[in-house]
Design a protein around this motif. Structure first.
Motif, PDB file in Angstrom:
ATOM      1  N   VAL A   1       0.861  -1.181   0.000  1.00 60.68           N
ATOM      2  CA  VAL A   1       0.000   0.000   0.000  1.00 60.68           C
ATOM      3  C   VAL A   1       0.900   1.235   0.000  1.00 60.68           C
ATOM      4  O   VAL A   1       1.702   1.438   0.927  1.00 60.68           O
ATOM      5  CB  VAL A   1      -0.933   0.021   1.227  1.00 60.68           C
ATOM      6  CG1 VAL A   1      -1.815   1.271   1.192  1.00 60.68           C
ATOM      7  CG2 VAL A   1      -1.797  -1.231   1.262  1.00 60.68           C
ATOM      8  N   LEU A   2       0.776   2.047  -1.052  1.00 63.57           N
ATOM      9  CA  LEU A   2       1.554   3.276  -1.181  1.00 63.57           C
ATOM     10  C   LEU A   2       0.638   4.440  -0.792  1.00 63.57           C
ATOM     11  O   LEU A   2      -0.392   4.664  -1.456  1.00 63.57           O
ATOM     12  CB  LEU A   2       2.067   3.466  -2.611  1.00 63.57           C
ATOM     13  CG  LEU A   2       3.187   2.549  -3.113  1.00 63.57           C
ATOM     14  CD1 LEU A   2       2.718   1.097  -3.262  1.00 63.57           C
ATOM     15  CD2 LEU A   2       3.713   3.055  -4.459  1.00 63.57           C
ATOM     16  N   ARG A   3       0.977   5.158   0.243  1.00 61.47           N
ATOM     17  CA  ARG A   3       0.133   6.236   0.730  1.00 61.47           C
ATOM     18  C   ARG A   3       0.497   7.554   0.057  1.00 61.47           C
ATOM     19  O   ARG A   3       1.639   7.790  -0.335  1.00 61.47           O
ATOM     20  CB  ARG A   3       0.269   6.362   2.249  1.00 61.47           C
ATOM     21  CG  ARG A   3      -0.191   5.131   3.020  1.00 61.47           C
ATOM     22  CD  ARG A   3      -1.646   4.817   2.760  1.00 61.47           C
ATOM     23  NE  ARG A   3      -2.103   3.643   3.520  1.00 61.47           N
ATOM     24  CZ  ARG A   3      -3.331   3.135   3.438  1.00 61.47           C
ATOM     25  NH1 ARG A   3      -4.217   3.708   2.620  1.00 61.47           N
ATOM     26  NH2 ARG A   3      -3.669   2.077   4.153  1.00 61.47           N
ATOM     27  N   ALA A   4      -0.497   8.411  -0.026  1.00 67.25           N
ATOM     28  CA  ALA A   4      -0.314   9.691  -0.712  1.00 67.25           C
ATOM     29  C   ALA A   4       0.742  10.545  -0.033  1.00 67.25           C
ATOM     30  O   ALA A   4       1.489  11.285  -0.693  1.00 67.25           O
ATOM     31  CB  ALA A   4      -1.644  10.451  -0.770  1.00 67.25           C
ATOM     32  N   GLU A   5       0.836  10.440   1.295  1.00 61.16           N
ATOM     33  CA  GLU A   5       1.786  11.289   2.009  1.00 61.16           C
ATOM     34  C   GLU A   5       3.207  10.747   1.944  1.00 61.16           C
ATOM     35  O   GLU A   5       4.131  11.366   2.479  1.00 61.16           O
ATOM     36  CB  GLU A   5       1.356  11.436   3.472  1.00 61.16           C
ATOM     37  CG  GLU A   5       1.402  10.151   4.280  1.00 61.16           C
ATOM     38  CD  GLU A   5       0.132   9.325   4.168  1.00 61.16           C
ATOM     39  OE1 GLU A   5      -0.025   8.362   4.953  1.00 61.16           O
ATOM     40  OE2 GLU A   5      -0.699   9.653   3.292  1.00 61.16           O
ATOM     41  N   GLY A   6       3.420   9.563   1.308  1.00 62.72           N
ATOM     42  CA  GLY A   6       4.777   9.056   1.128  1.00 62.72           C
ATOM     43  C   GLY A   6       5.057   7.760   1.840  1.00 62.72           C
ATOM     44  O   GLY A   6       6.104   7.150   1.620  1.00 62.72           O
ATOM     45  N   GLY A   7       4.153   7.276   2.676  1.00 66.78           N
ATOM     46  CA  GLY A   7       4.394   6.014   3.353  1.00 66.78           C
ATOM     47  C   GLY A   7       4.178   4.826   2.415  1.00 66.78           C
ATOM     48  O   GLY A   7       3.461   4.912   1.417  1.00 66.78           O
ATOM     49  N   CYS A   8       4.823   3.712   2.732  1.00 70.79           N
ATOM     50  CA  CYS A   8       4.687   2.499   1.927  1.00 70.79           C
ATOM     51  C   CYS A   8       4.900   1.309   2.833  1.00 70.79           C
ATOM     52  O   CYS A   8       5.904   1.231   3.548  1.00 70.79           O
ATOM     53  CB  CYS A   8       5.711   2.496   0.789  1.00 70.79           C
ATOM     54  SG  CYS A   8       5.699   0.987  -0.202  1.00 70.79           S
TER      55      CYS A   8
ATOM     56  N   LEU B   1      12.153  -4.139  -2.804  1.00 70.56           N
ATOM     57  CA  LEU B   1      10.913  -3.739  -3.475  1.00 70.56           C
ATOM     58  C   LEU B   1      10.208  -2.644  -2.688  1.00 70.56           C
ATOM     59  O   LEU B   1       9.728  -1.659  -3.265  1.00 70.56           O
ATOM     60  CB  LEU B   1      10.001  -4.951  -3.650  1.00 70.56           C
ATOM     61  CG  LEU B   1       8.624  -4.648  -4.225  1.00 70.56           C
ATOM     62  CD1 LEU B   1       8.738  -4.053  -5.623  1.00 70.56           C
ATOM     63  CD2 LEU B   1       7.759  -5.916  -4.252  1.00 70.56           C
ATOM     64  N   ARG B   2      10.144  -2.802  -1.378  1.00 75.52           N
ATOM     65  CA  ARG B   2       9.484  -1.782  -0.551  1.00 75.52           C
ATOM     66  C   ARG B   2      10.205  -0.444  -0.659  1.00 75.52           C
ATOM     67  O   ARG B   2       9.572   0.610  -0.799  1.00 75.52           O
ATOM     68  CB  ARG B   2       9.449  -2.255   0.892  1.00 75.52           C
ATOM     69  CG  ARG B   2       8.829  -1.259   1.845  1.00 75.52           C
ATOM     70  CD  ARG B   2       8.902  -1.772   3.275  1.00 75.52           C
ATOM     71  NE  ARG B   2       8.381  -0.803   4.229  1.00 75.52           N
ATOM     72  CZ  ARG B   2       8.393  -0.971   5.540  1.00 75.52           C
ATOM     73  NH1 ARG B   2       8.899  -2.085   6.057  1.00 75.52           N
ATOM     74  NH2 ARG B   2       7.910  -0.045   6.345  1.00 75.52           N
ATOM     75  N   ALA B   3      11.536  -0.483  -0.636  1.00 76.19           N
ATOM     76  CA  ALA B   3      12.299   0.764  -0.733  1.00 76.19           C
ATOM     77  C   ALA B   3      12.095   1.417  -2.102  1.00 76.19           C
ATOM     78  O   ALA B   3      11.984   2.653  -2.209  1.00 76.19           O
ATOM     79  CB  ALA B   3      13.785   0.482  -0.506  1.00 76.19           C
ATOM     80  N   PHE B   4      12.041   0.603  -3.143  1.00 72.51           N
ATOM     81  CA  PHE B   4      11.864   1.167  -4.485  1.00 72.51           C
ATOM     82  C   PHE B   4      10.488   1.800  -4.635  1.00 72.51           C
ATOM     83  O   PHE B   4      10.355   2.928  -5.136  1.00 72.51           O
ATOM     84  CB  PHE B   4      12.057   0.061  -5.524  1.00 72.51           C
ATOM     85  CG  PHE B   4      11.929   0.539  -6.951  1.00 72.51           C
ATOM     86  CD1 PHE B   4      13.019   1.060  -7.623  1.00 72.51           C
ATOM     87  CD2 PHE B   4      10.703   0.465  -7.610  1.00 72.51           C
ATOM     88  CE1 PHE B   4      12.895   1.511  -8.932  1.00 72.51           C
ATOM     89  CE2 PHE B   4      10.573   0.914  -8.913  1.00 72.51           C
ATOM     90  CZ  PHE B   4      11.674   1.438  -9.578  1.00 72.51           C
ATOM     91  N   THR B   5       9.452   1.098  -4.231  1.00 74.18           N
ATOM     92  CA  THR B   5       8.098   1.630  -4.400  1.00 74.18           C
ATOM     93  C   THR B   5       7.844   2.821  -3.491  1.00 74.18           C
ATOM     94  O   THR B   5       7.033   3.698  -3.816  1.00 74.18           O
ATOM     95  CB  THR B   5       7.061   0.524  -4.128  1.00 74.18           C
ATOM     96  OG1 THR B   5       7.314  -0.068  -2.849  1.00 74.18           O
ATOM     97  CG2 THR B   5       7.120  -0.540  -5.197  1.00 74.18           C
ATOM     98  N   ALA B   6       8.524   2.874  -2.341  1.00 73.18           N
ATOM     99  CA  ALA B   6       8.351   4.024  -1.453  1.00 73.18           C
ATOM    100  C   ALA B   6       8.754   5.313  -2.162  1.00 73.18           C
ATOM    101  O   ALA B   6       8.188   6.385  -1.891  1.00 73.18           O
ATOM    102  CB  ALA B   6       9.174   3.833  -0.184  1.00 73.18           C
ATOM    103  N   GLY B   7       9.712   5.207  -3.072  1.00 71.98           N
ATOM    104  CA  GLY B   7      10.128   6.391  -3.814  1.00 71.98           C
ATOM    105  C   GLY B   7       9.102   6.854  -4.824  1.00 71.98           C
ATOM    106  O   GLY B   7       9.261   7.932  -5.418  1.00 71.98           O
TER     107      GLY B   7
END
Length: 430
Positions: free
Chosen positions: A312-319, A375-381
């Motif tokens: 889940v990628l959040r609008a405020e930048g969390g993942c 993967l989590r670090a990449f998508t967080a960006g």
């Protein structure tokens, strides 16, 4: 009788005389005999090409009598039409300039019209004042060599034809596999009010069918179902299992859209169908979307059967990963336990589903697994970006893996547009 003082040979071998017999016989060969019976052809011509002398060997190849050739024919008359042209334009001019020429491939024409491939070497004989007097030519029979070369050429042509046929067959097979693979995926994703959707399928090898799948479809007037998964194996058997899985989940959703019920129905079908010596199973995530156009939020209820957790990628930048506990592989046990979880997507949020071809790609010099953390670090960006941008970034990542990516990968991103108005967002299927 023996000479006085010389003992006779008790065995009577006469070895010294016997050893000298071949040498004596060699001395008896005259130069003329060696010339006439040589294993190659000899001829001497005047500067204009008129044949002044020719050996028996060459006459035998040609099937001509000496009196027909000597003084009556030129060297070029012994050649084929093409040989004559080459002799006049290349052979003779080079011989005059260089004084000698060797190993030139030509063809003689025999009395019965047969072509005789030969290798020709010629040298000018000069007088005491340096003036050219005549041309001495040696002719080697190249028929065996020509046959060998023709056989090599034939084999090469056969190999080239076989390779071209194999390449054409492979191209047709790849085209058929691509069409079949595409038939296992939705042509397009539907427009969902208040939601954007994007999908991507990466084929690791064009020579084999993959078993990854995804779908998004309407259940009723206000709810939408989605799923993504991966069947075991590759090839036609995997394709058959993929087709059965997709249509079972679609039918189950229309009967009972509860995620746990849908996975349970699929498990029952697979377990009954593949019970025996060839067990088949799959991993899958199944979910239901319920957009609230007034608030701009989308409620997501999903369950997993042995599949990697969604992000889940959040609008405020969390993942972060969305845990789905208790999910077992679908089709292994007769009555596995599946558990549903619920989350809410606010404007700008995106739910990302993927298959394990992404996280199990080999990266770096040591070939380590890409893994969940990377993967989590990449998508967080890319949090806060729309679904199509997330999928585009991940598809580029998959391309960068190169040979390290040896399994197909499916991606499905579902997100709420950052704008709060209820205008349906575009759906893309890359």
């Amino acid at each position: 009788m023996c000479r006085i003082g010389q003992e006779p040979d008790p065995y009577g071998t006469g070895s010294e005389e016997a050893d000298g017999v071949p040498f004596a016989a060699l001395l008896e060969d005259s130069a003329e005999e060696l010339y006439e019976a040589a294993p190659c052809g000899y001829l001497s011509t005047l500067l204009d090409g008129t044949i002044a002398k020719i050996n028996t060997t060459l006459l035998g190849w040609l099937g001509l009598d000496r009196d027909v050739v000597v003084g009556r024919m030129r060297f070029a008359d012994l050649l084929t039409v093409g040989g004559k042209l080459y002799h006049e334009t290349h052979f003779a001019p080079l011989l005059r300039m260089q004084g000698e020429i060797s190993g030139i491939a030509l063809e003689l024409r025999s009395a019965n019209g047969a072509r005789i491939p030969v290798l020709v070497s010629s040298v000018l004989k000069f007088g005491c004042e340096g003036e050219p007097l005549l041309v001495r030519t040696t002719v080697f029979d190249a028929r065996d060599r020509r046959s060998y070369e023709e056989e090599l050429l034939r084999r090469k042509q056969e190999a080239d034809a076989a390779r071209e046929q194999a390449e054409a067959d492979r191209a047709r097979l790849q085209e058929a596999l691509a069409i079949l693979q595409q038939s296992l995926l939705p042509d397009t994703l539907p427009d969902v009010p208040g939601l954007e959707a994007a999908a991507y399928y990466h084929t690791a090898s064009p020579d084999r069918l993959g078993g990854d799948f995804y779908d998004l479809f309407a259940v009723d007037g206000k709810r939408w179902a989605f799923f993504l998964g991966d069947v075991c194996g590759k090839g036609p058997q995997a394709a058959a299992l993929t087709s059965l899985t997709r249509y079972t989940l679609r039918a189950a959703a229309l009967h009972d859209p509860d995620p746990v019920a849908a996975l349970a129905t699929l498990n029952t079908v697979l377990h009954e169908r593949y019970t025996g010596g060839d067990p088949r199973y799959c991993t899958a995530i199944f979910g239901i979307l319920e957009p609230d156009l007034d608030s701009g939020h989308v409620t997501v209820r999903l369950a997993s059967g042995g599949h990697p957790p969604a992000l889940v990628l959040r609008a405020e930048g969390g993942c972060d990963f969305l845990p789905t506990p208790g999910g077992l592989l679908v089709g292994i046990l007769p009555a596995p336990r599946f558990t549903a979880v619920t989350t809410t997507l606010a404007p700008g949020d995106t739910l990302l589903l993927y298959t394990d071809g992404l996280t199990e790609a080999r990266v770096g010099p040591d070939g380590a697994l890409y893994g969940d953390a990377a993967l989590r670090a990449f998508t967080a960006g890319h949090a806060g970006t729309p679904p199509h941008a997330v999928v585009q970034a991940l598809s580029g990542l998959l391309e960068d893996f190169g040979d390290g990516l040896d399994d197909d990968t499916a991606l499905l991103a579902l997100g709420v547009p950052a704008a709060t108005h209820p205008t349906p967002g575009p759906a893309t299927n890359t």
